[in-house]
Design a protein around this motif. Sequence first.
Motif, PDB file in Angstrom:
ATOM      1  N   VAL A 395       0.784  -1.215   0.043  1.00 61.39           N
ATOM      2  CA  VAL A 395       0.005   0.156  -0.064  1.00 61.39           C
ATOM      3  C   VAL A 395       0.841   1.234  -0.083  1.00 61.39           C
ATOM      4  O   VAL A 395       0.772   2.147  -0.731  1.00 61.39           O
ATOM      5  N   ARG A 396       1.878   1.196   0.730  1.00 60.19           N
ATOM      6  CA  ARG A 396       2.850   2.488   0.953  1.00 60.19           C
ATOM      7  C   ARG A 396       3.582   2.240  -0.337  1.00 60.19           C
ATOM      8  O   ARG A 396       3.603   3.789  -0.797  1.00 60.19           O
ATOM      9  N   ALA A 397       4.032   1.373  -0.893  1.00 63.09           N
ATOM     10  CA  ALA A 397       4.728   1.452  -2.419  1.00 63.09           C
ATOM     11  C   ALA A 397       3.900   2.156  -3.330  1.00 63.09           C
ATOM     12  O   ALA A 397       4.298   3.039  -4.072  1.00 63.09           O
ATOM     13  N   GLY A 398       2.616   1.534  -3.531  1.00 61.98           N
ATOM     14  CA  GLY A 398       1.809   2.190  -4.304  1.00 61.98           C
ATOM     15  C   GLY A 398       1.415   3.962  -4.177  1.00 61.98           C
ATOM     16  O   GLY A 398       1.601   4.397  -5.061  1.00 61.98           O
ATOM     17  N   ALA A 399       1.255   4.145  -2.909  1.00 65.16           N
ATOM     18  CA  ALA A 399       1.035   5.700  -2.501  1.00 65.16           C
ATOM     19  C   ALA A 399       2.187   6.464  -2.770  1.00 65.16           C
ATOM     20  O   ALA A 399       2.063   7.438  -3.470  1.00 65.16           O
ATOM     21  N   VAL A 400       3.391   5.917  -2.568  1.00 71.17           N
ATOM     22  CA  VAL A 400       4.617   6.666  -2.965  1.00 71.17           C
ATOM     23  C   VAL A 400       4.713   6.569  -4.620  1.00 71.17           C
ATOM     24  O   VAL A 400       4.999   7.972  -5.092  1.00 71.17           O
TER      25      VAL A 400
END
Length: 449
Positions: A395-400
Motif C-alpha cells: 500500500v505504501r509502495a503504491g502511494a509513493v
Amino acid sequence: MTASPTSPGGPTLPQRRRLVTDIPGPESLTRLERKRTHVADGVGTTLPVFVAAAGGGVLVDVDGNSLIDLGSGIAVTTVGNAAPAVVERVREQAAAFTHTCFMVTPYDGYVDVCEQLAELTPGHHAKKSALFNSGAEAVENAVKIARAATGRDAVGVFDHAYHGRTNLTMAMTAKSMPYKSGFGPFAAEVYRAPMSYPLRDGLSGEEAAARAVDVLDKQVGAANLACVVIEPIQGEGGFVVPAPGFLPALARWCAERDVLLVADEIQSGFCRTGDWFACDHEAVVPDLVTTAKGIAGGLPLAAVTGRAELMDAVHVGGLGGTYGGNPLACAAALGAIEEMRRHDLTTRARAVGEVMAGRLRRLAEEHPVVAAVRGRGAMMAVELCHPGTTDPDPVRAGAVSAYCHSHGVVTLTCGTWGNVLRFLPPLSITDELLHEAFDVVAEAFAATT
C-alpha cells in the motif's frame, strides 16, 4: 539544463520537469477513452499519459507536461529514447529494406549483431547467437537449445523469478498475478528452488546456493536437469541481488554435473548494472545468455548467445521465426551498442547508481518503512515493509509511486508482494534531472507517512 558529459548524444528536448495540467491531463484522458474502446482491458497501463515525444531523461505528453523518466520503458531505453546512432542507423536501414526474413535471404545486420554479442557477453570461448523478438522468446529458445544439447527435459528456476508470458515462461515465472492466474495448464518439467534473498533469509551466498541445489537434487536430480535458468539480479521479482558467492557456487555445481547454466540478462544486461552484464560482477560465465530490452534502444529484438557447440546442437530449421532479427531492429542494436561504447555507459551507470544509492540510503535513514536498499549500477530499488518487520507494505509502495506520478516523475513498482519501488533511469539522464526526480521521491515518502 545540459546533458551530463557522458550522456549519449545529448537531449534534443528541454531537460526539465514541467507540469501544465493535472496528471493525466485532459488530452490524455480523451485518448484513454479511445483506448478503452479499442484496446483489450487486459493490456494494463501504469501511468495513463499519452507520450508525444521523449529524449534525454524526459517524456513529454500530449498535454505538454514534461515528466522525468525513472523507468526507461522497463529498462529498454538505456541509451535514451532517440539516441542519435540508433535513429540514424534505423533511418538508413529503412531506406534500404525493412524485411526479407533472415531464414529466406540473410543480411549483414543479423550477423553483425551476433558478432557483437560474441564479443560482449561473458567468457572468451567460441560463441554463436540466434535472434528473436522478445525476452520470453529468448528464454523459451534457450530451454530448447539446452534440451537439444543435453538430451534432458527438466528445467530449474527460482523463487521470485520472472521469465515471460509465453506458456513455458509463465511456468518458469513465480508470481501468479497478473502473469499466470487463469492461464494454465502450464508446461511441465519446471522445478523451483529457493533464491538467495539476503533481506529474508540471512544466508551467505554459499549457504543459499547449497540450499538451492539441495532442493533441485531432491526434486529432480542433476542427471535429469537440462539447465538452470536464473536472473543474476531478479527483475519483476523485486530487484533481488543474491548474496555474494551465490552465483559462482551455483555455476560450479552446474559445471560439475553437466547442467547448463542459463543467465537471463534481459533486464540487467547492456550496461544497466555498471558492467556490460550482471554476471560480470562476479566473473560468472554462463553456458547460455538471454538478452532483450536494452539491446536495441527500443526496437523489438532479443537473443540467445552461448557456447558454439551448444548452439549448434539444434537441427537446421529448429531455431528462428519470421521476424527474428528484423533488419531494422538489428540496425537499432548496432546503434545502441555504438552509443554504449562511445559514451562508456558502464561507467555512467555506476555514476547514476551512486547518486541513486546515496539518495535512497538517506530515505532509509529517515523512513523506517524502507527495509532494504539494493541493486547495482542504474538498477536500484527499495523494499518497503511495515517498520520493524519483513511484512511487505504494498500500500505504501503504491502511494509513493502514485505521488511521484502526479508530480511528474515516472516510477515503477515490482516484487512478489508489490512492495518494491524500482528505479531504471535512462543513462542519458542529466545529473540535475536525476537529483530533481529523487527530490520528488523524497517528498512522496514524506507525504505518505
